[in-house]
Design an enzyme around this catalytic site. Structure first.
Site, mmCIF file in Angstrom:
data_model
loop_
_atom_site.group_PDB
_atom_site.id
_atom_site.type_symbol
_atom_site.label_atom_id
_atom_site.label_comp_id
_atom_site.label_asym_id
_atom_site.label_seq_id
_atom_site.Cartn_x
_atom_site.Cartn_y
_atom_site.Cartn_z
ATOM 1 N N ASP A 65 0.842 -1.188 0.000
ATOM 2 C CA ASP A 65 0.000 0.000 0.000
ATOM 3 C C ASP A 65 0.880 1.241 0.000
ATOM 4 O OD1 ASP A 65 -2.764 0.153 -0.029
ATOM 5 O OD2 ASP A 65 -2.921 0.705 2.079
ATOM 6 N N TYR A 67 2.206 4.887 1.290
ATOM 7 C CA TYR A 67 2.136 5.603 2.562
ATOM 8 C C TYR A 67 0.914 6.520 2.542
ATOM 9 C CZ TYR A 67 7.069 4.218 3.115
ATOM 10 O OH TYR A 67 8.244 3.514 3.226
ATOM 11 N N PHE A 78 7.941 1.751 -0.584
ATOM 12 C CA PHE A 78 8.927 1.963 0.483
ATOM 13 C C PHE A 78 9.671 3.301 0.390
ATOM 14 C CE2 PHE A 78 8.646 -2.750 0.239
ATOM 15 C CZ PHE A 78 8.190 -2.989 1.521
ATOM 16 N N HIS A 187 8.897 -9.292 6.479
ATOM 17 C CA HIS A 187 8.731 -7.896 6.089
ATOM 18 C C HIS A 187 9.706 -7.012 6.878
ATOM 19 C CE1 HIS A 187 6.663 -4.040 5.351
ATOM 20 N NE2 HIS A 187 6.119 -4.645 4.319
#
Length: 221
Positions: A65, A67, A78, A187
Site C-alpha cells: 500500500d 504511505y 517503500f 517484512h
C-alpha cells in the site's frame, strides 16, 4: 481510455486497460481523488512504471500500500521524497543494506536512484485515502498489479523478485521460478524485523550475485 504511463508499459498493458474492471477502477480513483485527499499525487500514480520501463526492469520489489501520510507517497513502494523522514520499514531496509553490503546509511529515502537502474518498486495497491491504510484495496488494483507480475514473468527472463512478508510471498505463484530468482523473507516492518524475520536475509547481495552470474550489471544499492 488513455492512461499516462511509459510507452513500453502502455504497449504491454493495453489489453488490461480495456478490461471492465480497470475502467471501473479508473472511475473509482477519479471519484476518490475528487472528493477526498488521496496519495500519491495523481501524476505520480504510475511513477514506478515511468522510472523503470518494461525492458529495463531487472528487479521487482513488491509493497502492499502507498504511505497514507502527507508528503510521503510518490508512487514507489517503500520510498519517500527528498527531505521526508524515513518510515520504519525503510529504516530497516537501509540497515540491512548497511550490514549486507557494508554501505553507509543514506541520507535520502528517495529510491528513484534504484528505479532508474531497473528496480520496479511496485505497490500491489497504487492509491490510498489520506490516513486510512488499505482504503483502496480490493477495488481492482491488485488484479492490475498481479497482471504486471505475470507479464514480467512470462515475457522476461532472469529477473529478481523480492517478496517481503506474507502478503508479498503469496505472489510467488504468479512467477516462473525456473526463469527468475525469487527471494523471500519477513517484512522489514519493525514488528517482523524485531522478531528476526528480516535482518540477515542478505537479499541485496544475493540479488547482485544472481545478476552478475547472468552477465547483467548489478544494482548500486
Amino acid at each position: 481510455m488513455t492512461v499516462q504511463i511509459h510507452p513500453s508499459w502502455e504497449k504491454q498493458l493495453y489489453a488490461e486497460f480495456q478490461k471492465p474492471y480497470f475502467k471501473e477502477l479508473v472511475q473509482f480513483v477519479k471519484t476518490a481523488y475528487a472528493t477526498q485527499p488521496c496519495y500519491p499525487p495523481g501524476k505520480l500514480i504510475f511513477n514506478a512504471f515511468n522510472l523503470s520501463p518494461f525492458a529495463n526492469t531487472r528487479v521487482v520489489i513488491l509493497g502492499q500500500d502507498p504511505y497514507h501520510g502527507p508528503g510521503q507517497a510518490h508512487g514507489l513502494c517503500f520510498s519517500v521524497p527528498e527531505g521526508i523522514s524515513h518510515p520504519p520499514s525503510l529504516v530497516n531496509i537501509f540497515k540491512e543494506i548497511e550490514t549486507d553490503l557494508n554501505l553507509p546509511y543514506p541520507k535520502s529515502g528517495n529510491l528513484e536512484r534504484w528505479a532508474q537502474q531497473g528496480v520496479l518498486l511496485l505497490n500491489a495497491t497504487l492509491t490510498v485515502q489520506a490516513h486510512q491504510a488499505g482504503s483502496h484495496q480490493k477495488k481492482g488494483w491488485e488484479t492490475f498489479t498481479d497482471s504486471v507480475i505475470q507479464l514480467l514473468s512470462e515475457n522476461r527472463e532472469g529477473l529478481v523478485f523480492m517478496l517481503w512478508g506474507g502478503y508479498a510471498k503469496q505472489k510467488a505463484t504468479l512467477i516462473d521460478s525456473q526463469k527468475h530468482c525469487i527471494l523471500s523473507s519477513g517484512h522489514p516492518s519493525p514488528l517482523s524485523a524485531n522478531r528476526g524475520y528480516w535482518f540477515g536475509n542478505n537479499h541485496f547481495s544475493q540479488c547482485n550475485a544472481y545478476l552478475k552470474n547472468r552477465g547483467v550489471a548489478i544494482i548500486r544499492w
